[in-house]
Design an enzyme around this catalytic site. Structure first.
Site: not given
Length: 168
Positions: A123, A141
């Site tokens: 991330d 995401d």
């Protein structure tokens, strides 16, 4: 059900491929250029910050001991298979659902590859306000969230009335 894959939602599968490629390229760039937890300020409310997510959304189950990796792998595979089946069964003209399904598939496979290769998801998108940070996320995401929103939107849209054939 459409007679050929070209007339079905599978025609939209290129979106899943594009999401997957963009996600993986961005993650490879982060891995090549950032140390873990390194952060670069881009805007007064946005950073690139490399973090590892061992769980699911918002680091759910990230400290569960490792079994969650396989649970989330199975979920990603399961959803991708089901959504691909649904794509095959619907018309290519159903743009909203086809786009939604392919966004979710591309995102799920992008994060699946991370879990299988690294044991965690990379991330790096970090939005914040003052000292409050939204959990870091990635392109996969984002695609999953946009796909879910499109599915919800589609569920609330009014169905088109079917044309009535004149009686002879």
């Amino acid at each position: 059900m459409p007679t050929s894959w070209k007339d079905s939602g599978l025609r939209w599968y290129f979106v899943a491929v594009l999401v997957f490629i963009a996600d993986q390229l961005s993650k490879q760039w982060v891995l090549a250029n950032f140390s873990l937890y390194e952060s670069v300020n881009i805007l007064p409310f946005f950073n690139f910050t490399y973090v590892r997510n061992y769980g699911a959304a918002f680091s759910f189950l990230s400290d569960a001991g490792g079994w969650q990796r396989w649970l989330f792998t199975a979920i990603a595979i399961g959803f991708s298979v089901v959504l691909t089946y649904w794509l095959r069964r619907q018309s290519a003209s159903e743009w909203r659902l086809n786009l939604a399904y392919t966004l979710v598939i591309g995102g799920a496979i992008g994060n699946l590859v991370d879990r299988l290769m690294h044991g965690y998801v990379v991330d790096f998108i970090d939005f914040y306000w003052k000292t409050s940070h939204y959990p870091a996320f990635n392109i996969a995401d984002s695609a999953i969230c946009v796909g879910a929103i499109l599915m919800i939107w589609d569920a609330f849209k009014q169905p088109k009335p079917e044309a009535v054939e004149p009686k002879s």
